[in-house]
Write a protein that holds these residues in place. Structure first.
Motif, PDB file in Angstrom:
ATOM      1  N   GLU A 106       0.834  -1.211   0.000  1.00 10.76           N
ATOM      2  CA  GLU A 106       0.000   0.000   0.000  1.00 10.76           C
ATOM      3  C   GLU A 106       0.863   1.252   0.000  1.00 10.76           C
ATOM      4  O   GLU A 106       0.561   2.230  -0.708  1.00 10.76           O
ATOM      5  CB  GLU A 106      -0.921  -0.010   1.220  1.00 10.76           C
ATOM      6  CG  GLU A 106      -1.957   1.098   1.216  1.00 10.76           C
ATOM      7  CD  GLU A 106      -2.935   0.988   2.357  1.00 10.76           C
ATOM      8  OE1 GLU A 106      -3.918   1.762   2.376  1.00 10.76           O
ATOM      9  OE2 GLU A 106      -2.720   0.136   3.246  1.00 10.76           O
ATOM     10  N   LYS A 136      -3.898  -5.368  -1.314  1.00 12.16           N
ATOM     11  CA  LYS A 136      -5.318  -5.363  -0.977  1.00 12.16           C
ATOM     12  C   LYS A 136      -6.113  -4.763  -2.136  1.00 12.16           C
ATOM     13  O   LYS A 136      -5.560  -4.151  -3.043  1.00 12.16           O
ATOM     14  CB  LYS A 136      -5.555  -4.563   0.304  1.00 12.16           C
ATOM     15  CG  LYS A 136      -4.921  -5.195   1.545  1.00 12.16           C
ATOM     16  CD  LYS A 136      -5.271  -4.418   2.799  1.00 12.16           C
ATOM     17  CE  LYS A 136      -4.675  -5.085   4.038  1.00 12.16           C
ATOM     18  NZ  LYS A 136      -4.995  -4.346   5.279  1.00 12.16           N
ATOM     19  N   THR A 139      -7.477   1.205  -1.471  1.00 16.17           N
ATOM     20  CA  THR A 139      -6.471   2.030  -0.807  1.00 16.17           C
ATOM     21  C   THR A 139      -7.166   3.051   0.089  1.00 16.17           C
ATOM     22  O   THR A 139      -8.301   3.469  -0.191  1.00 16.17           O
ATOM     23  CB  THR A 139      -5.588   2.758  -1.830  1.00 16.17           C
ATOM     24  OG1 THR A 139      -4.632   3.569  -1.133  1.00 16.17           O
ATOM     25  CG2 THR A 139      -6.401   3.642  -2.750  1.00 16.17           C
ATOM     26  N   ARG A 140      -6.493   3.430   1.153  1.00  8.55           N
ATOM     27  CA  ARG A 140      -7.040   4.442   2.059  1.00  8.55           C
ATOM     28  C   ARG A 140      -6.510   5.833   1.736  1.00  8.55           C
ATOM     29  O   ARG A 140      -6.878   6.806   2.393  1.00  8.55           O
ATOM     30  CB  ARG A 140      -6.681   4.084   3.501  1.00  8.55           C
ATOM     31  CG  ARG A 140      -7.313   2.795   3.990  1.00  8.55           C
ATOM     32  CD  ARG A 140      -6.721   2.341   5.308  1.00  8.55           C
ATOM     33  NE  ARG A 140      -5.343   1.890   5.148  1.00  8.55           N
ATOM     34  CZ  ARG A 140      -4.584   1.497   6.150  1.00  8.55           C
ATOM     35  NH1 ARG A 140      -5.054   1.515   7.380  1.00  8.55           N
ATOM     36  NH2 ARG A 140      -3.350   1.093   5.926  1.00  8.55           N
ATOM     37  N   TYR A 141      -5.653   5.915   0.734  1.00  9.95           N
ATOM     38  CA  TYR A 141      -4.998   7.189   0.406  1.00  9.95           C
ATOM     39  C   TYR A 141      -5.970   8.094  -0.350  1.00  9.95           C
ATOM     40  O   TYR A 141      -6.582   7.674  -1.336  1.00  9.95           O
ATOM     41  CB  TYR A 141      -3.763   6.906  -0.442  1.00  9.95           C
ATOM     42  CG  TYR A 141      -2.789   8.058  -0.537  1.00  9.95           C
ATOM     43  CD1 TYR A 141      -2.114   8.512   0.575  1.00  9.95           C
ATOM     44  CD2 TYR A 141      -2.551   8.681  -1.759  1.00  9.95           C
ATOM     45  CE1 TYR A 141      -1.215   9.556   0.500  1.00  9.95           C
ATOM     46  CE2 TYR A 141      -1.648   9.722  -1.849  1.00  9.95           C
ATOM     47  CZ  TYR A 141      -0.975  10.161  -0.721  1.00  9.95           C
ATOM     48  OH  TYR A 141      -0.085  11.197  -0.809  1.00  9.95           O
ATOM     49  N   GLU A 142      -6.122   9.328   0.107  1.00  8.98           N
ATOM     50  CA  GLU A 142      -7.101  10.241  -0.468  1.00  8.98           C
ATOM     51  C   GLU A 142      -6.476  11.453  -1.150  1.00  8.98           C
ATOM     52  O   GLU A 142      -7.201  12.287  -1.692  1.00  8.98           O
ATOM     53  CB  GLU A 142      -8.064  10.726   0.628  1.00  8.98           C
ATOM     54  CG  GLU A 142      -8.836   9.606   1.308  1.00  8.98           C
ATOM     55  CD  GLU A 142      -9.715  10.105   2.433  1.00  8.98           C
ATOM     56  OE1 GLU A 142      -9.621  11.321   2.748  1.00  8.98           O
ATOM     57  OE2 GLU A 142     -10.483   9.309   2.997  1.00  8.98           O
TER      58      GLU A 142
END
Length: 370
Positions: A106, A136, A139-142
């Motif tokens: 990630e 995964k 992604t949690r990236y914004e």
């Protein structure tokens, strides 16, 4: 007569192997092979000082050694950690490693663009494999990704710094294989980038090996850019007498055209060794010898069957017998249409390997008008 050096016993995923003192966990795992071997994006056994940058090879050491059986408190980088006698290591049998490795993937993809459909590295990209096997779904990236302008760092190499994961492999190649290193890592932190102070400065005779060691599409071959997908080409082992390098290469053909030339690679994606030395190749073999007559063909290259490149390239496969003539009473089926007569692309008179750049519609339109 001196006593033989004592070997260390190390157990990785319940498989025990004996290795020499000073061997890293990663190299011990490679001796076992298969899924036991951790992935590596920055480590390259043929380059001194490589490793310890990407952390994709993290493993769990559940037993330090026979003398000190305590487990190591945190996951360790297997490419930088040497084995001890009696050490026990968990890779695929660990509950902590998959989660940590997914986090590393990630991080690597925070700034790496998902431009696989237009990247020449697609199909042989280690980051693609890593993301598929250990990443995964989301992604949690914004935030916006880090971007750089494309940079021309030499007559044969195109740098896409936006795709770079800062593995440092290319800088080690330049420092250890060439006479003079003219590029490196500039700036620090989020602004760090691979570059040169003088544009188009990389022109030494072994600089093309930077393309082979790059695990992503940050460094690409200008003579091959956008000409073909690797899975449409046929990898063939070949050699020539060269006074600069070993001369043993893999040529990538489409028909009778040599679209690109690379060093031969082993199962770990590293250049093969000959007589105890890495089989690096010179720029003359890589970029200038693009005709079949320049090479002595040895046979089809051995490609891992799990690779997309191996599609329709099975060595020793038995071709099914043709049954249409038998059904038609001995008559051969007639060719209904020659696609080259009606199509504006894939003109057989155009030799893609001799084009100075990518093949475009203008190339085939010009040929048709002539």
């Amino acid at each position: 007569m001196a006593d033989e050096q004592q070997l260390f016993k190390v157990t990785i995923d319940n498989i025990t192997v004996e290795v020499e003192p000073g061997t890293t966990i990663l190299m011990a795992a490679r001796k076992i092979g298969g899924d036991v071997t951790p992935p590596a994006m920055c480590f390259y056994s043929k380059l001194q000082g490589s490793g310890g940058k990407c952390r994709t090879c993290l493993v769990e050491v559940s037993k330090g050694s026979e003398k000190d059986p305590r487990p190591m408190p945190k996951l360790v980088a297997s490419c930088r950690t040497t084995v001890m006698d009696g050490m026990e290591v968990k890779n695929i049998t660990s509950a902590k490693v998959p989660e940590a490795r997914a986090g590393v993937v990630e991080f690597l993809l925070l700034n790496h663009p998902l431009d696989c459909p237009i990247c020449d590295q697609a199909g042989e990209c280690h980051l693609q494999d890593l993301g598929y096997e250990h990443g995964k779904e989301g992604t949690r990236y914004e935030f916006s990704r880090r971007t750089f302008e494309k940079e021309d760092i030499g007559p044969y190499i195109q740098l896409h710094m936006t795709r770079c994961i800062l593995c440092y492999r290319c800088t080690y190649v330049a420092a250890q294989l060439t006479d003079n290193r003219v590029h490196g890592v500039l700036d620090r932190g989020d602004h760090a980038e691979i570059s040169t102070y003088i544009s188009k400065a990389i022109s030494n005779d072994f600089s093309g090996n930077m393309i082979d060691v790059c695990p992503v599409g940050a460094l690409t071959d200008k003579t091959f850019r956008f000409k073909n997908r690797v899975w449409f080409t046929k990898p063939v082992s070949a050699h020539r007498n060269c006074d600069k390098c070993c001369g043993k290469v893999t040529i990538w053909n489409r028909g009778d055209e040599v679209l690109r030339v690379t060093a031969r690679k082993d199962e770990w994606g590293e250049v093969e060794s000959y007589d105890g030395k890495p089989g690096w190749i010179c720029n003359t073999c890589r970029f200038d010898k693009k005709k079949m007559s320049d090479w002595t063909i040895e046979g089809p290259a051995n490609i891992n069957r799990h690779s997309v490149i191996s599609t329709n390239h099975y060595v020793g496969a038995q071709k099914p017998a043709e049954f249409l003539p038998e059904l038609m009473g001995g008559r051969n089926p007639k060719m209904l249409m020659d696609i080259h007569d009606v199509s504006d692309v894939n003109d057989p008179k155009v030799d893609l390997s001799l084009l100075p750049g990518p093949a475009t519609g203008a190339t085939f339109t010009k040929t048709k008008e002539q």
